[in-house]
Design an enzyme around this catalytic site. Sequence first.
Site, PDB file in Angstrom:
ATOM      1  N   GLY A  83       0.818  -1.197   0.000  1.00  0.00           N
ATOM      2  CA  GLY A  83       0.000   0.000   0.000  1.00  0.00           C
ATOM      3  C   GLY A  83       0.849   1.243   0.000  1.00  0.00           C
ATOM      4  CE  LYS A 131       5.330  -0.321   3.409  1.00  0.00           C
ATOM      5  NZ  LYS A 131       6.356  -1.150   2.732  1.00  0.00           N
ATOM      6  CG  ASP A 150      11.042  -8.031  -1.523  1.00  0.00           C
ATOM      7  OD1 ASP A 150      11.781  -8.417  -2.455  1.00  0.00           O
ATOM      8  OD2 ASP A 150      10.351  -7.000  -1.590  1.00  0.00           O
TER       9      ASP A 150
END
Length: 503
Positions: free
Chosen positions: A22, A38, A132
């Site tokens: 987002g 976030k 990630d």
Amino acid sequence: MDLPERIGDYTVERELGAGGMGTVYLARSRGGRTVAVKVARPELAADPHFRARFRAEVEAARRVGGFHTAQVVDADPDAAAPWLATAYIAGPTLSGLLAAEGPMDEARLRLLGAALAEALQAIHSCGLIHRDLKPGNIIMADDGPRVLDFGIARALESTRLTSTGAAFGTPGFLAPEQAQGLEVGAAADVFALGAVLVAAAGGDAFGEGTPVMLMYRAVHEPPDLSAVPEGLRPVVAACLAKDPAQRPTPKGLLDLFAPDTAVQTPTPDAAGYTPTMPAPPAVSAAPTQTARRAAAASAAPTVGPTATPAAAPAGKRRGRLAAAVAGALVVLGGAGYGIYVSSFPKATYELTTPDTLAAGAYRRDPEGTNFTDPQPDRWGQRDELHHSATYVGTGEAPEFQKVEVYGSSGRYLFPELERDALIDAMTVSGNENVSEPARTISVTGSDVGFRCTTVDQRTVCAWGDDNTTVAIGFTPAADSLELAAAETRKIRDDIRTPIAQQP
């Protein structure tokens, strides 16, 4: 776009960016502390699977401490738009720093590696896997690197956006097991750490190109460590091992990266994923042509003994993979790429190798190479059966004395990739003379184009479709690629047969 005035108890000051989860805002607590908040996208907020996973991940992320992470300070998984607040860390991202200042030397790489190893150790100790890690998720603060966005990727993986066999993360930093949609453990973060260090040294572990190109190389090709200082290559090579069991743990890496520790090749004592073989040797330069051939041979269909399994040089192979991206949907975002691989096609065609081809122009050579060979499922293909058959020309076909058919039937996500691996296997020897560069030729009556080239005394034409990938070698070389392509179409009609018509 209007900013929200408040998120929870935090007053929003400005937008910092947007990504896969987002939007990220810079906000301030009532006590004056700055935080990064976030906020989930609406479609994620509406997904109960995301909320459940997000709640669990936030609870684990709250326990992550250490010097090298942006600590989670608040969250509300039950808000209309779930949000997560972390301490705001001032400073450029690693990717921004490298763009501004250029590659790091060995001393700075060691400090970076040790800091990231400490951060991963803290994250893993709380039962989390980052999934990630990349230069864009590392803030280079005044007091050292800080790792961002841990605890988010797994929540995103649980949403309806993902599917069986999907991979979430950033190609180029994805471990092979991630790229293949397999179970991911802590060792995947160590792989990403190795790729980050290659990037910080000024290189690209798996080159440049489309996401699918990078994923393919991560699974099948050795990393390019030429930019990494020689003293660090053994450690980085161990991090980038294809087998997760061969990678060191963050704790083991701390001993190897610490500035006052002599450089040594990781051993089972330094690694905690129970290595089953010694770590790979130091890589002294970019992958050699021989190494690339070996990598391509492991991905390419096995061919008959008259062919030479080999990969083309790096530039040749890498340029060919662009068409493969058509088989995947790539979703971009600050939390990485989501690679959602489409389902495998149905098996509607298969290959046969009849006694004669092209209306009797060629007959099977009983003394030639003739076999069928079932293959295990692997990345990009299912239910594969290799075929090889050798034919000799009759009086009906004076142009070609011999026709070699090498191919496979099955179900392919990226048939062009399989096709080009076959072409390489039949043409690349290291001393080849390419007298007619490869071209794709359209032939009337064919639903695919044929990729053809003339190498030494043989012309090779190949095709790839959902169910069949075949290369055909014509000896002696054809007078023109168009002639070989027209003959290939005739042969394709004879050997590519609808399954429903088989007895």
